[in-house]
Design a protein around this motif. Sequence first.
Motif, PDB file in Angstrom:
ATOM      1  N   PRO A 216       5.758 -13.030  -7.953  1.00 47.49           N
ATOM      2  CA  PRO A 216       6.661 -14.150  -8.547  1.00 47.49           C
ATOM      3  C   PRO A 216       7.501 -13.780  -9.233  1.00 47.49           C
ATOM      4  CG  PRO A 216       3.888 -14.477  -9.038  1.00 47.49           C
ATOM      5  CD  PRO A 216       4.385 -13.321  -8.244  1.00 47.49           C
ATOM      6  N   GLU A 217       8.708 -14.386  -9.160  1.00 44.25           N
ATOM      7  CA  GLU A 217       9.512 -14.105  -9.943  1.00 44.25           C
ATOM      8  C   GLU A 217       9.997 -13.638 -11.669  1.00 44.25           C
ATOM      9  OE1 GLU A 217      14.406 -15.736  -7.984  1.00 44.25           O
ATOM     10  OE2 GLU A 217      12.557 -17.156  -6.971  1.00 44.25           O
ATOM     11  N   SER A 222       9.132  -8.473 -15.416  1.00 41.76           N
ATOM     12  CA  SER A 222       9.013  -7.789 -15.734  1.00 41.76           C
ATOM     13  C   SER A 222       8.253  -6.435 -16.006  1.00 41.76           C
ATOM     14  CB  SER A 222       7.336  -8.454 -16.373  1.00 41.76           C
ATOM     15  OG  SER A 222       6.676  -8.185 -16.027  1.00 41.76           O
ATOM     16  N   PHE A 223       7.774  -6.026 -14.834  1.00 43.57           N
ATOM     17  CA  PHE A 223       7.604  -5.663 -13.312  1.00 43.57           C
ATOM     18  C   PHE A 223       8.751  -3.808 -13.024  1.00 43.57           C
ATOM     19  CE2 PHE A 223       3.048  -6.466 -12.065  1.00 43.57           C
ATOM     20  CZ  PHE A 223       2.913  -5.738 -11.625  1.00 43.57           C
ATOM     21  N   LEU A 224       9.834  -4.297 -12.732  1.00 48.78           N
ATOM     22  CA  LEU A 224      10.794  -4.117 -12.831  1.00 48.78           C
ATOM     23  C   LEU A 224      11.748  -3.510 -14.008  1.00 48.78           C
ATOM     24  CD1 LEU A 224      13.328  -6.735 -10.928  1.00 48.78           C
ATOM     25  CD2 LEU A 224      12.600  -3.924  -9.582  1.00 48.78           C
ATOM     26  N   SER A 225      11.681  -4.207 -15.060  1.00 43.73           N
ATOM     27  CA  SER A 225      11.893  -3.336 -16.091  1.00 43.73           C
ATOM     28  C   SER A 225      10.640  -2.226 -16.769  1.00 43.73           C
ATOM     29  CB  SER A 225      11.669  -4.760 -17.594  1.00 43.73           C
ATOM     30  OG  SER A 225      11.836  -4.345 -18.923  1.00 43.73           O
ATOM     31  N   ASP A 226       9.241  -2.640 -16.533  1.00 38.35           N
ATOM     32  CA  ASP A 226       8.507  -1.416 -16.368  1.00 38.35           C
ATOM     33  C   ASP A 226       9.069  -0.686 -15.662  1.00 38.35           C
ATOM     34  OD1 ASP A 226       6.722  -2.503 -18.647  1.00 38.35           O
ATOM     35  OD2 ASP A 226       5.405  -3.639 -17.338  1.00 38.35           O
ATOM     36  N   TRP A 227       9.002  -0.721 -14.447  1.00 41.14           N
ATOM     37  CA  TRP A 227       9.598   0.395 -13.696  1.00 41.14           C
ATOM     38  C   TRP A 227      10.422   1.276 -14.513  1.00 41.14           C
ATOM     39  CZ3 TRP A 227       8.517   4.126 -10.344  1.00 41.14           C
ATOM     40  CH2 TRP A 227       9.092   4.937  -9.913  1.00 41.14           C
ATOM     41  N   GLN A 257       1.771 -13.685   0.515  1.00 42.90           N
ATOM     42  CA  GLN A 257       2.853 -12.279  -0.283  1.00 42.90           C
ATOM     43  C   GLN A 257       4.216 -12.887   0.270  1.00 42.90           C
ATOM     44  OE1 GLN A 257       2.181  -9.450  -1.022  1.00 42.90           O
ATOM     45  NE2 GLN A 257       0.236 -10.075  -1.534  1.00 42.90           N
ATOM     46  N   GLY A 258       4.268 -14.136   0.415  1.00 48.12           N
ATOM     47  CA  GLY A 258       5.256 -14.582   0.891  1.00 48.12           C
ATOM     48  C   GLY A 258       5.810 -16.379   0.194  1.00 48.12           C
ATOM     49  N   TYR A 259       6.702 -17.036   1.596  1.00 43.27           N
ATOM     50  CA  TYR A 259       7.385 -17.939   1.610  1.00 43.27           C
ATOM     51  C   TYR A 259       7.830 -18.360   3.249  1.00 43.27           C
ATOM     52  CZ  TYR A 259       8.224 -16.829  -3.931  1.00 43.27           C
ATOM     53  OH  TYR A 259       8.210 -16.594  -4.751  1.00 43.27           O
ATOM     54  N   ARG A 260       7.528 -19.919   2.841  1.00 44.89           N
ATOM     55  CA  ARG A 260       8.357 -20.891   3.687  1.00 44.89           C
ATOM     56  C   ARG A 260       8.464 -21.136   3.410  1.00 44.89           C
ATOM     57  NH1 ARG A 260       8.185 -25.070   6.327  1.00 44.89           N
ATOM     58  NH2 ARG A 260       7.276 -25.403   9.234  1.00 44.89           N
ATOM     59  N   ALA A 261      10.734 -21.304   4.437  1.00 43.90           N
ATOM     60  CA  ALA A 261      11.603 -21.691   3.310  1.00 43.90           C
ATOM     61  C   ALA A 261      12.352 -21.555   4.746  1.00 43.90           C
ATOM     62  CB  ALA A 261      11.972 -21.365   2.105  1.00 43.90           C
ATOM     63  N   PHE A 270      17.465 -13.721  -1.999  1.00 46.46           N
ATOM     64  CA  PHE A 270      17.455 -12.332  -1.500  1.00 46.46           C
ATOM     65  C   PHE A 270      18.835 -11.724  -2.386  1.00 46.46           C
ATOM     66  CE2 PHE A 270      14.389 -12.270   1.655  1.00 46.46           C
ATOM     67  CZ  PHE A 270      14.243 -11.078   2.097  1.00 46.46           C
ATOM     68  N   GLY A 271      19.406 -12.712  -3.174  1.00 44.48           N
ATOM     69  CA  GLY A 271      20.859 -12.822  -3.538  1.00 44.48           C
ATOM     70  C   GLY A 271      20.018 -11.926  -4.917  1.00 44.48           C
ATOM     71  N   ARG A 272      18.978 -12.936  -6.056  1.00 46.57           N
ATOM     72  CA  ARG A 272      18.328 -13.051  -7.450  1.00 46.57           C
ATOM     73  C   ARG A 272      17.860 -11.478  -6.537  1.00 46.57           C
ATOM     74  NH1 ARG A 272      16.998 -18.201  -5.895  1.00 46.57           N
ATOM     75  NH2 ARG A 272      14.463 -17.825  -5.394  1.00 46.57           N
ATOM     76  N   LEU A 273      16.842 -11.724  -5.614  1.00 50.32           N
ATOM     77  CA  LEU A 273      16.562 -10.531  -5.341  1.00 50.32           C
ATOM     78  C   LEU A 273      18.143  -9.070  -6.348  1.00 50.32           C
ATOM     79  CD1 LEU A 273      13.875 -10.552  -2.339  1.00 50.32           C
ATOM     80  CD2 LEU A 273      13.501 -10.627  -5.181  1.00 50.32           C
ATOM     81  N   GLU A 274      18.181  -9.070  -5.897  1.00 52.53           N
ATOM     82  CA  GLU A 274      19.038  -7.689  -5.712  1.00 52.53           C
ATOM     83  C   GLU A 274      20.502  -8.423  -6.941  1.00 52.53           C
ATOM     84  OE1 GLU A 274      23.453  -6.093  -3.541  1.00 52.53           O
ATOM     85  OE2 GLU A 274      22.711  -8.017  -2.879  1.00 52.53           O
ATOM     86  N   ALA A 275      20.321  -8.923  -7.930  1.00 49.27           N
ATOM     87  CA  ALA A 275      20.866  -9.243  -8.637  1.00 49.27           C
ATOM     88  C   ALA A 275      19.572  -8.620  -9.891  1.00 49.27           C
ATOM     89  CB  ALA A 275      20.887 -10.664  -9.161  1.00 49.27           C
TER      90      ALA A 275
END
Length: 305
Positions: A216-217, A222-227, A257-261, A270-275
């Motif tokens: 989840p976003e 938090s995972f990215l911050s720890d990484w 492991q994801g979404y239907r959308a 994917f824009g949010r993931l990049e940001a």
Amino acid sequence: MTRDHDAPATRPSFRSDGLSVGVGFPLTGVNDSRPSISRELALAEHAEEVGFDALWARDVPLYWPKFGDAGQTFDTWPWLATVAARTDEIALGTASVVLPIRHPIHVAKSAATVDRLSDGRLVLGVATGDRDPEYDAFDVDPESRGELFRESVRWLRTLWSEPFPELDGPWGRLDGRLDLRPKPAGEIPLFPTGHARQELSWIGAHGDGWLFYHLPEETLDSFLSDWRDVGGDKPYLMALQAELAADPTADPEPIHQGYRAGIEWFREYFGRLEAAGVDHVIVGISGREPEAGLTAFADGVLAYR
């Protein structure tokens, strides 16, 4: 293919100016029996043509029905070598080689061979595995997975980089009289997958990046911050299942492991993931005929990067 094999491709790093996106085999969606070889290879070519950055093969030695899938069923190394012959520049990845049940000399030689055959396009996801009966099948104590993983990474690095190395460990001993041939075309990136029974600080110090699962976003942040605290600017890779709804404006619904959308939501996501700082996503696309799904994702998401 017309690629000049005397001119090696640029080593994939997944640390470009923007988010890169790969796709995982089996591209036909067949995950419990042998997929069509010709169809899979044609789809691999199509994925490269429409702009995907990587093709990822899983390492599943034995089929365990309780687990629910058999990966792409073909052994990782000959499969990626075959894919290398049918593609030009797209990265070829493993997601992920289960190191505790593999002898590191075999892994090192197979990986170096594929790396040479693909002109330096191999990237190596590595893991401790999650299919319990496999450890019994290979006579490996599951409690030793973490230690075997660390030792295997040490052996791989040494075998690839040092001539006539000296090594001693659970798999045997090299005393400097033997060498691994071929050596890889360059330094093969190693991406530990999940926690691999290691502290995150170890992954940051010994991995070339970190491959994790869909989160989840708010958890992802938090995972990215720890990484970033332990890995610095080393890439963060993640896996994601994407089921494309017929309605391009459809709101997201959680799936495993994801979404239907709809494709419009995936473009925004994917824009949010990049940001947020994600460097590479391994996406599994379903919900449409495979070639149409790859094209729709490329047109609706990749074209906007």
